[in-house]
Design a protein around this motif. Structure first.
Motif, PDB file in Angstrom:
ATOM      1  N   VAL A   1       1.076  -1.243  -0.089  1.00 47.88           N
ATOM      2  CA  VAL A   1       0.575   0.033   0.222  1.00 47.88           C
ATOM      3  C   VAL A   1       0.918   1.207  -0.158  1.00 47.88           C
ATOM      4  CG1 VAL A   1      -1.759   1.494   0.966  1.00 47.88           C
ATOM      5  CG2 VAL A   1      -1.960  -0.680   1.396  1.00 47.88           C
ATOM      6  N   MET A   2       2.354   1.331   0.594  1.00 50.86           N
ATOM      7  CA  MET A   2       2.879   2.463   1.119  1.00 50.86           C
ATOM      8  C   MET A   2       3.641   2.623  -0.088  1.00 50.86           C
ATOM      9  SD  MET A   2       4.305   3.073   5.374  1.00 50.86           S
ATOM     10  CE  MET A   2       4.849   1.066   5.116  1.00 50.86           C
ATOM     11  N   GLN A   3       3.169   1.617  -1.595  1.00 54.31           N
ATOM     12  CA  GLN A   3       3.827   1.513  -2.966  1.00 54.31           C
ATOM     13  C   GLN A   3       3.568   2.963  -3.637  1.00 54.31           C
ATOM     14  OE1 GLN A   3       7.678   1.435  -3.720  1.00 54.31           O
ATOM     15  NE2 GLN A   3       7.257   0.708  -1.704  1.00 54.31           N
ATOM     16  N   GLU A   4       1.818   2.927  -3.078  1.00 51.57           N
ATOM     17  CA  GLU A   4       0.699   3.643  -3.836  1.00 51.57           C
ATOM     18  C   GLU A   4       0.700   5.053  -3.387  1.00 51.57           C
ATOM     19  OE1 GLU A   4      -2.955   1.360  -3.165  1.00 51.57           O
ATOM     20  OE2 GLU A   4      -1.276  -0.502  -3.770  1.00 51.57           O
ATOM     21  N   ARG A   5       0.090   5.940  -4.129  1.00 44.32           N
ATOM     22  CA  ARG A   5      -0.297   7.185  -3.944  1.00 44.32           C
ATOM     23  C   ARG A   5      -0.133   7.396  -2.651  1.00 44.32           C
ATOM     24  NH1 ARG A   5      -3.918  12.385  -4.744  1.00 44.32           N
ATOM     25  NH2 ARG A   5      -2.506  13.941  -4.644  1.00 44.32           N
ATOM     26  N   PRO A   6      -0.268   8.284  -1.842  1.00 45.61           N
ATOM     27  CA  PRO A   6      -0.719   8.935  -0.183  1.00 45.61           C
ATOM     28  C   PRO A   6      -2.013   9.196  -0.056  1.00 45.61           C
ATOM     29  CG  PRO A   6       1.247   9.516  -0.222  1.00 45.61           C
ATOM     30  CD  PRO A   6       1.151   8.513  -1.408  1.00 45.61           C
ATOM     31  N   GLU A   7      -3.010   9.093   0.302  1.00 39.81           N
ATOM     32  CA  GLU A   7      -4.316   9.955   0.425  1.00 39.81           C
ATOM     33  C   GLU A   7      -3.863  11.683   1.265  1.00 39.81           C
ATOM     34  OE1 GLU A   7      -8.400  11.901   0.805  1.00 39.81           O
ATOM     35  OE2 GLU A   7      -6.926   9.820  -0.173  1.00 39.81           O
ATOM     36  N   TYR A   8      -2.522  11.057   1.930  1.00 40.09           N
ATOM     37  CA  TYR A   8      -2.506  12.612   2.627  1.00 40.09           C
ATOM     38  C   TYR A   8      -0.862  12.986   2.941  1.00 40.09           C
ATOM     39  CZ  TYR A   8      -7.016  13.177   4.986  1.00 40.09           C
ATOM     40  OH  TYR A   8      -8.102  13.579   5.367  1.00 40.09           O
ATOM     41  N   GLU A   9      -0.145  13.399   2.571  1.00 42.55           N
ATOM     42  CA  GLU A   9       1.104  14.232   2.666  1.00 42.55           C
ATOM     43  C   GLU A   9       1.270  15.723   2.659  1.00 42.55           C
ATOM     44  OE1 GLU A   9       5.724  13.496   0.277  1.00 42.55           O
ATOM     45  OE2 GLU A   9       3.766  13.400  -0.864  1.00 42.55           O
ATOM     46  N   PHE A  10       1.776  15.044   4.177  1.00 39.69           N
ATOM     47  CA  PHE A  10       1.875  17.300   5.430  1.00 39.69           C
ATOM     48  C   PHE A  10       2.954  17.410   6.239  1.00 39.69           C
ATOM     49  CE2 PHE A  10      -1.530  14.274   8.001  1.00 39.69           C
ATOM     50  CZ  PHE A  10      -0.664  15.040   8.986  1.00 39.69           C
ATOM     51  N   SER A  11       3.522  17.843   6.195  1.00 38.48           N
ATOM     52  CA  SER A  11       4.817  18.195   7.303  1.00 38.48           C
ATOM     53  C   SER A  11       4.048  18.864   8.504  1.00 38.48           C
ATOM     54  CB  SER A  11       5.842  19.043   7.595  1.00 38.48           C
ATOM     55  OG  SER A  11       6.441  17.813   6.321  1.00 38.48           O
ATOM     56  N   SER A  12       4.611  18.949   9.702  1.00 39.46           N
ATOM     57  CA  SER A  12       3.618  19.518  10.891  1.00 39.46           C
ATOM     58  C   SER A  12       5.294  20.385  11.450  1.00 39.46           C
ATOM     59  CB  SER A  12       2.894  18.902  11.444  1.00 39.46           C
ATOM     60  OG  SER A  12       4.688  17.778  12.570  1.00 39.46           O
ATOM     61  N   LEU A  13       4.411  21.864  12.021  1.00 40.19           N
ATOM     62  CA  LEU A  13       5.554  22.140  12.432  1.00 40.19           C
ATOM     63  C   LEU A  13       6.647  22.272  12.917  1.00 40.19           C
ATOM     64  CD1 LEU A  13       3.125  25.594  14.093  1.00 40.19           C
ATOM     65  CD2 LEU A  13       4.475  25.195  11.630  1.00 40.19           C
ATOM     66  N   ASN A  14       6.482  20.723  14.046  1.00 41.50           N
ATOM     67  CA  ASN A  14       7.998  20.244  14.753  1.00 41.50           C
ATOM     68  C   ASN A  14       9.126  19.184  13.360  1.00 41.50           C
ATOM     69  OD1 ASN A  14       6.563  17.625  13.660  1.00 41.50           O
ATOM     70  ND2 ASN A  14       6.688  17.477  16.404  1.00 41.50           N
ATOM     71  N   ARG A  15       8.617  19.871  12.011  1.00 44.65           N
ATOM     72  CA  ARG A  15       9.045  19.244  10.977  1.00 44.65           C
ATOM     73  C   ARG A  15       8.966  17.609  10.332  1.00 44.65           C
ATOM     74  NH1 ARG A  15      15.146  22.712  10.303  1.00 44.65           N
ATOM     75  NH2 ARG A  15      13.992  24.963  10.559  1.00 44.65           N
ATOM     76  N   ASP A  16       8.088  17.123  11.560  1.00 46.02           N
ATOM     77  CA  ASP A  16       7.710  15.325  11.120  1.00 46.02           C
ATOM     78  C   ASP A  16       7.329  15.878   9.966  1.00 46.02           C
ATOM     79  OD1 ASP A  16       8.966  14.764  13.574  1.00 46.02           O
ATOM     80  OD2 ASP A  16       6.778  14.032  14.576  1.00 46.02           O
ATOM     81  N   VAL A  17       7.043  14.659   8.791  1.00 44.10           N
ATOM     82  CA  VAL A  17       7.008  14.334   7.723  1.00 44.10           C
ATOM     83  C   VAL A  17       5.698  12.650   8.066  1.00 44.10           C
ATOM     84  CG1 VAL A  17       6.477  14.026   5.320  1.00 44.10           C
ATOM     85  CG2 VAL A  17       8.438  15.376   6.326  1.00 44.10           C
ATOM     86  N   HIS A  18       4.085  13.164   7.679  1.00 47.96           N
ATOM     87  CA  HIS A  18       2.775  12.737   7.647  1.00 47.96           C
ATOM     88  C   HIS A  18       2.508  12.174   6.490  1.00 47.96           C
ATOM     89  CE1 HIS A  18       2.862  14.197  11.769  1.00 47.96           C
ATOM     90  NE2 HIS A  18       3.548  15.083  11.465  1.00 47.96           N
ATOM     91  N   TYR A  19       1.772  10.789   6.619  1.00 46.63           N
ATOM     92  CA  TYR A  19       1.478  10.342   5.580  1.00 46.63           C
ATOM     93  C   TYR A  19       0.210   9.760   5.954  1.00 46.63           C
ATOM     94  CZ  TYR A  19       5.926  10.878   3.390  1.00 46.63           C
ATOM     95  OH  TYR A  19       7.235  11.187   3.159  1.00 46.63           O
TER      96      TYR A  19
END
Length: 411
Positions: free
Chosen positions: A162-180
């Protein structure tokens, strides 16, 4: 067997997802909360702090109802949307030092009652009841309980695909973590995931004992009030984040004590000598490297404390835990710290923070002495849970820490 099921999540619209989710509320300083409320109209903190709209501090049942109102407003304004098909949600975070991934799902409250979901901490009744009342009023759950399970090749294979596919969400938070976030809603995959969890004898609470207990109380109360109860109602489940045991990160909690209970430095060291071999390390920073070794910072100097095993009897899995040893041989008998949860003379610093924070707090006179130890292993936690025992409070700090408002479970 564990009942871990897909659900129809309420979640942020894609164009707003970077603005909605928040860290756990207790991690925010007052100034941070104020800044978010003033400058980010989409922050989930507006739901958690409904009194901001009226410039008023609100608590109790009145606050619960206003939380629900603010949540409904987020849905009405299209900030939140709801999926039409039940799904599992694969959530991955990348920070500077760690990568975490797991599955957001709905977990059976009945499994909590039947010890399929196993615990290692005690809960406080009034906190259980308070949060149960909160859930009953607001009708949703947004901060997942962190549950862990034995590593599974089947689940690893599905999540990797699944993680090879395009994620529904991809964003960064203010602490510089990246979320998928990926949505898994095709029947073949969801059924494989459900079946794999169903074959597990037990899963374990890593973080969220009170949330689990409160959800179970709500399910029990709702069942008693519903003559048409079937067991499939949404109130029978609660929001969880399932993460494999190998992907957890465990830290210790350092202990800081306000005073020496009236003892002088030399007298305190002499009393410690009964149970520990003590070495003065001077100003050289010292961190334990072995189980049953402790560090102590006192009066500008580091000490190593090695448990005298010839004097100490190991009777069960609890008696082998370093936080327990420190409690029954130092904190309780020498420093008169009886209640580790509520005694104002003790504070805790998670080991993920700089160890020099202990030195800083003591040197500045905020505390008299600080203690450190190695983090526990998950095998130790599992042994405690399987034996039906409970660890001392603040025995371990477990990551990842999850964000609120990314996925919402309604009941």
């Amino acid at each position: 067997m564990a009942q871990i099921i897909p659900f129809k999540a309420v979640r942020p619209a894609r164009d707003k997802v970077g603005l909605v989710p928040t860290r756990p509320f207790q991690e925010y300083a007052v100034e941070e909360v104020k800044f978010q409320l003033e400058h980010n109209p989409f922050s989930f903190l507006h739901i958690l702090n409904p009194g901001y709209k009226f410039q008023k501090e609100i608590s109790g049942s009145e606050r619960f109802q206003l939380v629900k109102n603010r949540y409904l407003e987020f849905k009405e304004e299209g900030i939140f949307i709801q999926d039409e098909v039940p799904a599992y949600y694969i959530y991955k975070t990348i920070s500077r030092n760690q990568v975490y991934s797991g599955i957001i799902a709905a977990t059976s409250a009945n499994d909590y009652e039947n010890d399929v979901i196993r615990k290692h901490e005690d809960t406080i009744s009034h906190r259980e009841q308070l949060f149960k009342d909160y859930l009953k009023t607001v009708g949703f759950n947004t901060e997942p309980v962190l549950l862990t399970y034995p590593d599974s090749d089947v689940i690893n294979e599905i999540t990797s695909e699944v993680m090879q596919e395009r994620p529904e969400y991809e964003f960064s938070s203010l602490n510089r973590d990246v979320h998928y976030l990926w949505i898994v809603n095709d029947p073949e995959r969801t059924e494989k995931i459900r079946e794999e969890f169903a074959q597990m004898e037990a899963v374990y609470i890593a973080d969220g004992h009170h949330r689990s207990a409160s959800s179970w109380l709500l399910a029990k109360e709702s069942k008693e009030k519903n003559p048409q109860h079937t067991g499939e109602e949404p109130y029978n489940f609660f929001l969880s984040y399932m993460i494999a045991q190998s992907n957890l990160k465990l830290y210790e909690f350092n202990r800081l004590i306000k005073d020496l209970n009236g003892l002088g430095k030399k007298e305190f060291l002499m009393q410690l000598d009964e149970w520990f071999r003590i070495e003065n390390r001077g100003t050289e920073f010292y961190k334990p490297s072995k189980k049953h070794h402790f560090s102590m910072y006192l009066d500008g100097e580091y000490y190593s404390l090695y448990l005298r095993k010839t004097n100490y009897e190991f009777t069960d899995s609890l008696s082998t835990l370093d936080p327990y040893i420190l409690y029954i041989k130092v904190l309780r008998p020498l420093l008169r710290i009886e209640d580790l949860k509520n005694d104002h003379r003790i504070s805790y610093l998670p080991g993920r923070n700089e160890s020099f924070d202990v030195k800083k707090q003591v040197d500045e006179g905020n505390f008299a002495v600080g203690f450190g130890m190695l983090p526990l292993t998950f095998d130790e936690i599992k042994q405690i849970a399987d034996a039906g025992l409970t660890m001392p409070p603040k025995s371990t700090c477990i990551e990842p820490k999850l964000r609120s408002g990314l996925t919402v479970y309604e009941f």
